[in-house]
Design a protein around this motif. Structure first.
Motif, PDB file in Angstrom:
ATOM      1  N   VAL A   1      -4.336  -5.292   7.252  1.00 54.27           N
ATOM      2  CA  VAL A   1      -3.330  -4.250   7.025  1.00 54.27           C
ATOM      3  C   VAL A   1      -1.827  -4.621   6.903  1.00 54.27           C
ATOM      4  O   VAL A   1      -1.111  -3.944   5.905  1.00 54.27           O
ATOM      5  CB  VAL A   1      -3.499  -3.265   8.094  1.00 54.27           C
ATOM      6  CG1 VAL A   1      -2.167  -2.105   7.752  1.00 54.27           C
ATOM      7  CG2 VAL A   1      -4.909  -2.742   8.020  1.00 54.27           C
ATOM      8  N   HIS A   2      -1.572  -5.684   7.678  1.00 53.88           N
ATOM      9  CA  HIS A   2      -0.354  -6.325   7.433  1.00 53.88           C
ATOM     10  C   HIS A   2       0.225  -6.667   6.138  1.00 53.88           C
ATOM     11  O   HIS A   2       1.248  -6.587   5.802  1.00 53.88           O
ATOM     12  CB  HIS A   2      -0.017  -7.466   8.679  1.00 53.88           C
ATOM     13  CG  HIS A   2       1.015  -8.057   8.597  1.00 53.88           C
ATOM     14  ND1 HIS A   2       2.270  -7.376   9.198  1.00 53.88           N
ATOM     15  CD2 HIS A   2       1.510  -9.235   8.403  1.00 53.88           C
ATOM     16  CE1 HIS A   2       3.129  -8.239   9.084  1.00 53.88           C
ATOM     17  NE2 HIS A   2       2.979  -9.469   8.834  1.00 53.88           N
ATOM     18  N   HIS A   3      -0.686  -7.337   5.583  1.00 53.46           N
ATOM     19  CA  HIS A   3      -0.471  -8.175   4.258  1.00 53.46           C
ATOM     20  C   HIS A   3      -0.774  -7.105   3.130  1.00 53.46           C
ATOM     21  O   HIS A   3       0.054  -7.381   1.981  1.00 53.46           O
ATOM     22  CB  HIS A   3      -1.322  -9.292   4.117  1.00 53.46           C
ATOM     23  CG  HIS A   3      -0.974 -10.562   5.030  1.00 53.46           C
ATOM     24  ND1 HIS A   3      -1.852 -11.149   5.531  1.00 53.46           N
ATOM     25  CD2 HIS A   3       0.224 -10.837   5.460  1.00 53.46           C
ATOM     26  CE1 HIS A   3      -1.170 -12.226   6.282  1.00 53.46           C
ATOM     27  NE2 HIS A   3       0.032 -11.845   6.246  1.00 53.46           N
TER      28      HIS A   3
ATOM     29  N   ALA B   1       2.888  -3.889  13.007  1.00 55.69           N
ATOM     30  CA  ALA B   1       2.094  -4.296  14.118  1.00 55.69           C
ATOM     31  C   ALA B   1       0.811  -5.053  13.999  1.00 55.69           C
ATOM     32  O   ALA B   1       0.267  -5.895  14.779  1.00 55.69           O
ATOM     33  CB  ALA B   1       1.892  -2.997  14.919  1.00 55.69           C
ATOM     34  N   GLY B   2       0.072  -4.824  12.698  1.00 58.89           N
ATOM     35  CA  GLY B   2      -1.095  -5.552  12.409  1.00 58.89           C
ATOM     36  C   GLY B   2      -0.996  -6.887  12.529  1.00 58.89           C
ATOM     37  O   GLY B   2      -1.859  -7.794  12.749  1.00 58.89           O
ATOM     38  N   GLY B   3       0.284  -7.374  12.066  1.00 58.44           N
ATOM     39  CA  GLY B   3       0.617  -8.802  12.294  1.00 58.44           C
ATOM     40  C   GLY B   3       0.218  -9.510  13.560  1.00 58.44           C
ATOM     41  O   GLY B   3      -0.005 -10.825  13.510  1.00 58.44           O
ATOM     42  N   GLU B   4       0.353  -8.685  14.554  1.00 62.30           N
ATOM     43  CA  GLU B   4       0.099  -9.170  15.793  1.00 62.30           C
ATOM     44  C   GLU B   4      -1.685  -9.231  16.128  1.00 62.30           C
ATOM     45  O   GLU B   4      -2.128  -9.842  17.002  1.00 62.30           O
ATOM     46  CB  GLU B   4       0.365  -8.021  16.903  1.00 62.30           C
ATOM     47  CG  GLU B   4       1.893  -7.608  17.056  1.00 62.30           C
ATOM     48  CD  GLU B   4       2.770  -9.015  17.635  1.00 62.30           C
ATOM     49  OE1 GLU B   4       2.195  -9.615  18.203  1.00 62.30           O
ATOM     50  OE2 GLU B   4       3.805  -9.039  17.507  1.00 62.30           O
TER      51      GLU B   4
ATOM     52  N   ALA C   1      -3.324   4.975  -3.163  1.00 62.94           N
ATOM     53  CA  ALA C   1      -3.049   3.455  -3.787  1.00 62.94           C
ATOM     54  C   ALA C   1      -3.329   2.572  -2.644  1.00 62.94           C
ATOM     55  O   ALA C   1      -4.085   1.613  -2.816  1.00 62.94           O
ATOM     56  CB  ALA C   1      -1.765   3.233  -4.570  1.00 62.94           C
ATOM     57  N   LEU C   2      -2.957   2.969  -1.651  1.00 60.63           N
ATOM     58  CA  LEU C   2      -2.985   2.130  -0.571  1.00 60.63           C
ATOM     59  C   LEU C   2      -4.490   2.092  -0.066  1.00 60.63           C
ATOM     60  O   LEU C   2      -5.070   0.831   0.276  1.00 60.63           O
ATOM     61  CB  LEU C   2      -2.189   2.442   0.877  1.00 60.63           C
ATOM     62  CG  LEU C   2      -2.492   1.813   1.949  1.00 60.63           C
ATOM     63  CD1 LEU C   2      -2.005   0.224   1.921  1.00 60.63           C
ATOM     64  CD2 LEU C   2      -1.574   2.472   3.272  1.00 60.63           C
ATOM     65  N   GLY C   3      -5.155   3.164   0.173  1.00 62.47           N
ATOM     66  CA  GLY C   3      -6.580   3.241   0.628  1.00 62.47           C
ATOM     67  C   GLY C   3      -7.476   2.330  -0.645  1.00 62.47           C
ATOM     68  O   GLY C   3      -8.427   1.478  -0.246  1.00 62.47           O
ATOM     69  N   MET C   4      -7.146   2.585  -2.025  1.00 64.13           N
ATOM     70  CA  MET C   4      -7.912   1.731  -2.978  1.00 64.13           C
ATOM     71  C   MET C   4      -7.910   0.315  -2.644  1.00 64.13           C
ATOM     72  O   MET C   4      -8.682  -0.566  -2.779  1.00 64.13           O
ATOM     73  CB  MET C   4      -7.567   2.310  -4.376  1.00 64.13           C
ATOM     74  CG  MET C   4      -8.004   3.451  -4.541  1.00 64.13           C
ATOM     75  SD  MET C   4      -8.115   4.092  -6.314  1.00 64.13           S
ATOM     76  CE  MET C   4      -9.133   2.741  -7.122  1.00 64.13           C
TER      77      MET C   4
END
Length: 442
Positions: free
Chosen positions: A49-51, A69-72, A354-357
């Motif tokens: 998700v972070h990327h 936060a996903g980068g954690e 677009a994010l979901g796809m």
């Protein structure tokens, strides 16, 4: 794979929390715990998700905060790594003639085969772009030697996200000493606090000094002060703290429904609150980092007591099984997914659609590629490491006499005697090969 009450990751009657979910299921000489695989799965999803989110424009601020936060997830990997390595030392103590040699061989062949092939792949991948700057020979050699994280311009120069692999390999060098010296949870907590203060101070000095002394770009210097091992040691010490919190429970789980499930739910709720607070708060980098680390410890402790099927299930455990391969491959998968969706004409979608796809496509491509690399690269590499360990043990035994290495002395205080079945190394390279070939989920 359908979970049963005796299988890691399973739950008690009615899907309620039960210690059956934490009880090990022997696989030849090792056992596995589903909640640890699930933690790895969540760590990978966070990194993904972070990327992915920065590739989509116009998203709400809260989505961007979640992505940051996903980068954690990398730090969650570090917490789990420290936990599993200490448990592995417990299970193997007194069973090998050359334990340190075996440990370092196991660690090297766990990481190096896939990482080296990733270096070759990404060098070729980046070379397709004429305008891309080429890494120097020194950067390539440093990457292959796992010391690339000590140069401000090399941390991710060859393999995307490779800084975390370098930090992990450097931590391996410290594990035998830390295992011998840290005997209590209080010591691990103290070490985490000291390293937080010392690492934060040292990193701040380095970030300010590199641009002046070496002319390093300030942004690169800032990233370097975050990537290197001193900045990450507090998280590793928190993982060691988690080891002391869960080891007794994992060795002797109670049967049936257990009052520990209530404590597990409280810990999970507290962890969720801390994660939410750390996500929406604008804390200093190192303070937020520490808060996430504490939340991960509470989450791991809670899941060891109450492996809820919502969190510990076939999907999360499966992703955790291939998480190392997925971490390596998801960068290329994201590029491929983004290019494919652009060709498919999805530009008119809303940002969230677009994010979901993009997330779904990237995850699908990552899983597909990782299943291949896991079976064709990771597992053979682990087999090769086992062969070298066995060869080293055979060379040692004649010199050691007829006595079995386990007879050398008593185990670490608080651990089981060497004659007992080992607890769990919990690392993918240490699972039974026959079970792997049978496709048993991790």
């Amino acid at each position: 794979m359908k979970a049963t009450a005796a299988e890691p990751g399973a739950t008690g009657p009615g899907g309620d929390c039960s210690t059956h979910g934490s009880a090990p299921k022997p696989e030849s000489t090792v056992a596995r715990y589903g909640f640890i695989d699930a933690l790895r799965g969540f760590a990978l999803l966070g990194v993904l998700v972070h990327h992915v989110v920065p590739r989509v424009d116009g998203l709400p601020r809260v989505v961007k905060q979640i992505a940051a936060a996903g980068g954690e997830g990398v730090q969650l990997f570090f917490v789990v790594s420290a936990l599993t390595l200490f448990l592995s030392f417990d299970s193997r103590r007194g069973t090998q003639a050359r334990p340190l040699t075996a440990f370092f061989l196991r660690r090297f062949f766990r990481i190096a085969p896939l990482f080296y092939l990733a270096a070759v792949f990404y060098l070729w991948y980046d070379a397709r772009w004429p305008d891309a700057a080429r890494p120097s020979a020194a950067a390539i050699l440093a990457t292959l030697g796992f010391v690339h994280v000590w140069h401000p311009d090399w941390a991710n120069r060859v393999v995307p996200g490779g800084w975390s692999i370098g930090v992990e390999m450097e931590f391996y060098l410290l594990v035998p000493l830390l295992y011998a010296r840290i005997r209590r949870a209080e010591t691990a907590v103290t070490a985490a606090l000291v390293s937080l203060l010392a690492g934060g101070l040292l990193s701040t000095v380095v970030a300010a000094g590199l641009p002046r002394v070496l002319g390093t770009d300030p942004r690169a210097a800032g990233l370097f002060s975050w990537y290197w091992l001193p900045a990450q040691m507090p998280v590793f010490f928190l993982g060691i703290t988690l080891y002391f919190l869960v080891r007794k429970r994992l060795r002797s789980p109670s049967a049936g429904r257990d009052p520990g499930r209530i404590r597990g739910r409280v810990l999970l709720t507290t962890a969720a609150y801390l994660l939410a607070a750390a996500t929406i708060s604008d804390l200093h980098l190192y303070l937020g980092h520490a808060l996430f680390g504490v939340a991960f410890v509470l989450a791991g402790w809670g899941l060891s007591l109450c492996p809820s099927p919502v969190l510990v299930n076939r999907v999360t455990r499966g992703i955790g099984t291939i998480s190392f391969s997925a971490y390596i491959t998801h960068f290329a998968a994201l590029d491929l997914a983004e290019g494919g969706l652009a060709l498919a004409g999805t530009a008119g979608l809303s940002p969230l659609a677009a994010l979901g796809m993009l997330l779904a496509t990237t995850l699908g491509l990552t899983v597909a590629a990782s299943l291949i690399t896991y079976r064709l690269i990771e597992i053979p590499g682990q087999q090769l490491g086992r062969w070298f360990i066995a060869w080293s043990e055979r060379r040692r035994l004649p010199a050691a006499g007829s006595a079995h290495p386990a007879a050398a002395g008593a185990g670490r205080p608080g651990t089981r005697p060497p004659s007992a079945p080992p607890d769990s190394s919990l690392q993918p390279e240490e699972r039974d090969l026959d079970a792997t070939k049978a496709g048993r989920a991790r």
